[in-house]
Design a protein around this motif. Structure first.
Motif, PDB file in Angstrom:
ATOM      1  N   TYR A  14      13.182 -54.463 -12.791  1.00  0.00           N
ATOM      2  CA  TYR A  14      13.544 -53.103 -13.199  1.00  0.00           C
ATOM      3  C   TYR A  14      13.157 -52.856 -14.657  1.00  0.00           C
ATOM      4  O   TYR A  14      12.497 -51.873 -14.997  1.00  0.00           O
ATOM      5  CB  TYR A  14      15.053 -52.838 -13.016  1.00  0.00           C
ATOM      6  CG  TYR A  14      15.495 -51.685 -13.885  1.00  0.00           C
ATOM      7  CD1 TYR A  14      15.100 -50.385 -13.580  1.00  0.00           C
ATOM      8  CD2 TYR A  14      16.204 -51.905 -15.072  1.00  0.00           C
ATOM      9  CE1 TYR A  14      15.418 -49.328 -14.420  1.00  0.00           C
ATOM     10  CE2 TYR A  14      16.519 -50.857 -15.917  1.00  0.00           C
ATOM     11  CZ  TYR A  14      16.126 -49.567 -15.589  1.00  0.00           C
ATOM     12  OH  TYR A  14      16.416 -48.531 -16.436  1.00  0.00           O
TER      13      TYR A  14
ATOM     14  N   SER B  61       6.373 -48.449 -18.031  1.00  0.00           N
ATOM     15  CA  SER B  61       6.140 -47.059 -17.648  1.00  0.00           C
ATOM     16  C   SER B  61       6.245 -46.144 -18.880  1.00  0.00           C
ATOM     17  O   SER B  61       5.441 -45.214 -19.053  1.00  0.00           O
ATOM     18  CB  SER B  61       7.151 -46.661 -16.573  1.00  0.00           C
ATOM     19  OG  SER B  61       7.036 -45.296 -16.285  1.00  0.00           O
TER      20      SER B  61
ATOM     21  N   TYR C 154       9.399 -52.675 -15.346  1.00  0.00           N
ATOM     22  CA  TYR C 154       8.842 -51.378 -14.912  1.00  0.00           C
ATOM     23  C   TYR C 154       9.232 -50.274 -15.900  1.00  0.00           C
ATOM     24  O   TYR C 154       8.414 -49.443 -16.283  1.00  0.00           O
ATOM     25  CB  TYR C 154       9.335 -51.065 -13.498  1.00  0.00           C
ATOM     26  CG  TYR C 154       9.750 -49.637 -13.260  1.00  0.00           C
ATOM     27  CD1 TYR C 154       8.800 -48.648 -13.013  1.00  0.00           C
ATOM     28  CD2 TYR C 154      11.091 -49.266 -13.297  1.00  0.00           C
ATOM     29  CE1 TYR C 154       9.186 -47.325 -12.817  1.00  0.00           C
ATOM     30  CE2 TYR C 154      11.476 -47.963 -13.102  1.00  0.00           C
ATOM     31  CZ  TYR C 154      10.522 -46.987 -12.864  1.00  0.00           C
ATOM     32  OH  TYR C 154      10.908 -45.694 -12.681  1.00  0.00           O
ATOM     33  N   ARG C 155      10.490 -50.282 -16.341  1.00  0.00           N
ATOM     34  CA  ARG C 155      10.935 -49.212 -17.239  1.00  0.00           C
ATOM     35  C   ARG C 155      10.127 -49.227 -18.535  1.00  0.00           C
ATOM     36  O   ARG C 155       9.640 -48.199 -18.984  1.00  0.00           O
ATOM     37  CB  ARG C 155      12.426 -49.373 -17.563  1.00  0.00           C
ATOM     38  CG  ARG C 155      12.888 -48.411 -18.668  1.00  0.00           C
ATOM     39  CD  ARG C 155      14.265 -47.941 -18.438  1.00  0.00           C
ATOM     40  NE  ARG C 155      14.753 -47.041 -19.478  1.00  0.00           N
ATOM     41  CZ  ARG C 155      14.660 -45.714 -19.404  1.00  0.00           C
ATOM     42  NH1 ARG C 155      14.043 -45.129 -18.395  1.00  0.00           N
ATOM     43  NH2 ARG C 155      15.162 -44.957 -20.351  1.00  0.00           N
TER      44      ARG C 155
ATOM     45  N   GLU D 156       7.156 -48.448  -8.910  1.00  0.00           N
ATOM     46  CA  GLU D 156       8.606 -48.497  -9.059  1.00  0.00           C
ATOM     47  C   GLU D 156       9.108 -49.676  -8.225  1.00  0.00           C
ATOM     48  O   GLU D 156       8.715 -49.799  -7.056  1.00  0.00           O
ATOM     49  CB  GLU D 156       9.245 -47.199  -8.539  1.00  0.00           C
ATOM     50  CG  GLU D 156       8.895 -45.964  -9.339  1.00  0.00           C
ATOM     51  CD  GLU D 156       7.459 -45.450  -9.122  1.00  0.00           C
ATOM     52  OE1 GLU D 156       6.871 -45.678  -8.052  1.00  0.00           O
ATOM     53  OE2 GLU D 156       6.938 -44.829 -10.068  1.00  0.00           O
TER      54      GLU D 156
ATOM     55  N   THR E 253       8.768 -40.771 -10.788  1.00  0.00           N
ATOM     56  CA  THR E 253       7.794 -41.764 -10.331  1.00  0.00           C
ATOM     57  C   THR E 253       6.600 -41.782 -11.289  1.00  0.00           C
ATOM     58  O   THR E 253       6.476 -40.934 -12.167  1.00  0.00           O
ATOM     59  CB  THR E 253       7.301 -41.406  -8.926  1.00  0.00           C
ATOM     60  OG1 THR E 253       6.612 -40.147  -9.010  1.00  0.00           O
ATOM     61  CG2 THR E 253       8.448 -41.302  -7.934  1.00  0.00           C
ATOM     62  N   GLN E 254       5.701 -42.739 -11.050  1.00  0.00           N
ATOM     63  CA  GLN E 254       4.491 -42.825 -11.877  1.00  0.00           C
ATOM     64  C   GLN E 254       3.666 -41.545 -11.789  1.00  0.00           C
ATOM     65  O   GLN E 254       3.033 -41.159 -12.759  1.00  0.00           O
ATOM     66  CB  GLN E 254       3.635 -44.015 -11.441  1.00  0.00           C
ATOM     67  CG  GLN E 254       3.829 -45.283 -12.243  1.00  0.00           C
ATOM     68  CD  GLN E 254       3.958 -45.105 -13.740  1.00  0.00           C
ATOM     69  OE1 GLN E 254       5.054 -45.191 -14.276  1.00  0.00           O
ATOM     70  NE2 GLN E 254       2.866 -44.864 -14.450  1.00  0.00           N
TER      71      GLN E 254
ATOM     72  N   ARG F 138      16.602 -42.925 -16.153  1.00  0.00           N
ATOM     73  CA  ARG F 138      16.393 -44.203 -15.462  1.00  0.00           C
ATOM     74  C   ARG F 138      16.232 -44.032 -13.951  1.00  0.00           C
ATOM     75  O   ARG F 138      17.099 -43.425 -13.315  1.00  0.00           O
ATOM     76  CB  ARG F 138      17.561 -45.157 -15.760  1.00  0.00           C
ATOM     77  CG  ARG F 138      17.593 -45.593 -17.220  1.00  0.00           C
ATOM     78  CD  ARG F 138      18.877 -46.306 -17.619  1.00  0.00           C
ATOM     79  NE  ARG F 138      18.825 -46.648 -19.040  1.00  0.00           N
ATOM     80  CZ  ARG F 138      19.030 -45.792 -20.028  1.00  0.00           C
ATOM     81  NH1 ARG F 138      19.332 -44.537 -19.762  1.00  0.00           N
ATOM     82  NH2 ARG F 138      18.928 -46.183 -21.289  1.00  0.00           N
ATOM     83  N   ARG F 139      15.137 -44.554 -13.390  1.00  0.00           N
ATOM     84  CA  ARG F 139      14.883 -44.626 -11.947  1.00  0.00           C
ATOM     85  C   ARG F 139      14.753 -43.246 -11.285  1.00  0.00           C
ATOM     86  O   ARG F 139      14.944 -43.123 -10.079  1.00  0.00           O
ATOM     87  CB  ARG F 139      15.989 -45.438 -11.232  1.00  0.00           C
ATOM     88  CG  ARG F 139      16.155 -46.838 -11.786  1.00  0.00           C
ATOM     89  CD  ARG F 139      17.088 -47.709 -10.943  1.00  0.00           C
ATOM     90  NE  ARG F 139      18.480 -47.300 -10.989  1.00  0.00           N
ATOM     91  CZ  ARG F 139      19.512 -48.117 -10.783  1.00  0.00           C
ATOM     92  NH1 ARG F 139      19.292 -49.393 -10.508  1.00  0.00           N
ATOM     93  NH2 ARG F 139      20.751 -47.681 -10.836  1.00  0.00           N
TER      94      ARG F 139
END
Ligand SMILES: *Cc1c(COP(=O)(O)O)cnc(C)c1O
Length: 457
Positions: A314, A321, A317-318, A6, A414-415, A410-411
């Motif tokens: 950001y 993921s 990552y989004r 993240e 976690t992974q 969104r955000r």
């Protein structure tokens, strides 16, 4: 580095509660096997929707404190208006409490009964607002969108031949505007290419028709263009976004998506008449034109969030993921809509459990099983949501597809949460042959998916 992390660290945490399998068995039965009826506190990982469920940044919370709550002409409004004009480029900006309020204002000003509004695919609130003024919402998705397992890069595109045919058939004067939804939510969160936006705009100019963009996931769409379309690899997301909107005459926006806020939206337009009529309607039901149903602090959160959605780290990552979740379950054999969308992964529940007929609701069977297995809440997008009773024959009709959507807030997660979701889905896939169908025991006349009650067959 191959490990996904993240691009933020955590400043405030919110506990989530683990339940036992026995508790979940009781809770899902008490909810009549409809996950909408589960209290959120009994859900461990909530993938029901990405709308308004995101986490705000420290900068946004600072903006909340800065919020100017003056009734008219607040500083927060001007910061909001500047951000929207800077990114979207339209000359008039009308704040609204959500996307659907912007839709209602747009369609009540430009649209008359009997007219037709084409789109790549209308979102359900857009469709409802067009139908409410007596007009006909028509979806014209590109042919590639229909092959669920085929990983075409821009399955959100408009079918331009079909658009031209429709304008010719219904007559230019019966089409008040053309819409493009980016990304195409109803079509699996699939992006629209810049080439398709440009070509749609060109056709609109040829017929002298305005083009409006449903901009909810504009930043995700910009990232997909950067990644997948030739000529954009070195362009910043903000410049891609500016180019997308430079082809349009206006947009509607739900800031609960790529506004990175928990509430908010706007209507923006270059047409002074839409703006002045829109403001009159705004005052009637939403509020004064410099707040439009929002608090000053909400306007601040959106003004900051719109830029944060366009930060490369950001968005990278989004998207990776979400793709990671899709790839890992697909590698285990789980049938999904390919490629994974920006905000969600869609499981093809009809192929996941082929022993369950469409009208025995394979999507409900799968959402119930994901909750039983791991306390995960997903949503059925199939014959419960889109099926209907035929008015003539009284027979139940199935939807085109039986999907289960895993929408990623969104955000928020976690992974390792994503790894947990992967493991749960793969476990359920391992015992997919034991899944059985459901029947509806109670349902309301409209939007039945929210409150229908089910029973296992
Ligand atoms: C969420 C959404 C809307 C409606 O926005 P609300 O803020 O929920 O009213 C419109 N179009 C699309 C594509 C959406 O995803």
């Amino acid at each position: 580095m191959r490990t996904i992390i993240e691009p933020f660290r955590i400043k405030a945490i919110e506990p989530i509660r683990m339940t036992s399998p026995q508790e979940r068995e009781r809770l899902i039965r008490e909810a009549s096997y409809n996950v909408f009826l589960l209290p959120a506190r009994d859900v461990l990982i909530d993938l029901l929707t990405d709308s308004g469920t995101g986490a705000m940044s420290a900068e946004q919370w600072a903006g909340v404190m800065r919020g100017d709550e003056s009734y008219a002409g607040s500083d927060s409004y001007y910061r909001f208006e500047n951000a929207v004009k800077d990114i979207f480029g339209f000359s008039h900006v009308i704040p609204t409490h959500q996307g659907r309020a912007a839709e209602r204002i747009l369609f009540s000003t430009v649209c008359k009964a009997g007219q037709t509004v084409p789109s790549n695919s209308h979102f359900d609130t857009t469709r409802a607002n067009i139908a409410y003024v007596g007009a006909d919402p028509v979806d014209l998705p590109c042919p590639e969108s229909k092959a669920l397992a085929d990983p075409h890069p821009f399955k959100g595109d408009m079918d331009l031949q079909a658009l031209e045919r429709l304008i010719e058939e219904r007559g230019r004067d019966n089409v008040p505007l053309v819409m493009l939804t980016v990304t195409n939510n109803s079509g699996g969160g699939q992006p629209v290419s810049m080439g398709n936006i440009r070509a749609t705009a060109k056709m609109c100019r040829r017929y002298d028709l305005p083009l409006y963009i449903d901009a909810c996931r504009f930043a995700e769409n910009a990232y997909f263009i950067k990644q997948r379309e030739q000529g954009y690899a070195d362009t910043d997301l903000i410049d891609i976004a500016r180019e997308m909107f430079s082809h349009a005459d206006g947009c509607t926006m739900s800031a609960k998506k790529d506004g990175m806020a928990n509430i908010g939206g706007f209507l923006a337009s270059n047409d002074p008449q839409v703006a002045s009529e829109g403001r009159n309607l705004l005052i009637l039901t939403e509020g004064f034109p410099t707040y439009g149903g929002l608090a000053g602090r909400d306007l601040e959160a959106v003004a900051i969030g719109l830029y944060e959605a366009l930060e490369h780290d950001y968005q990278h990552y989004r998207i990776i993921s979400t793709a990671y979740l899709g790839r890992h379950i697909a590698e285990a054999g789980v049938p999904i809509v390919q490629p994974p969308g920006g905000h969600a992964v869609y499981i093809d529940a009809a192929s996941f459990c082929p022993q369950i007929a469409a009208l025995e609701f394979p999507g409900i069977a799968l959402t119930v099983e994901l909750y039983r297995e791991a306390g995960i809440r997903a949503v059925e997008i199939g014959s419960v949501m889109f099926g209907h009773v035929d008015a003539g024959t009284g027979e139940e009709r199935a939807a085109a597809n039986e999907l289960v959507r895993l929408a990623i807030p969104r955000r928020v997660y976690t992974q390792s949460h994503i790894d947990y979701v992967v493991e749960a889905i793969v476990n359920v896939f391992g015992r997919r042959e034991s899944l059985g169908g459901y029947r509806i025991v109670e349902q309301p006349p409209f939007l039945r998916h929210f409150s229908a009650r089910f029973e296992p067959l």
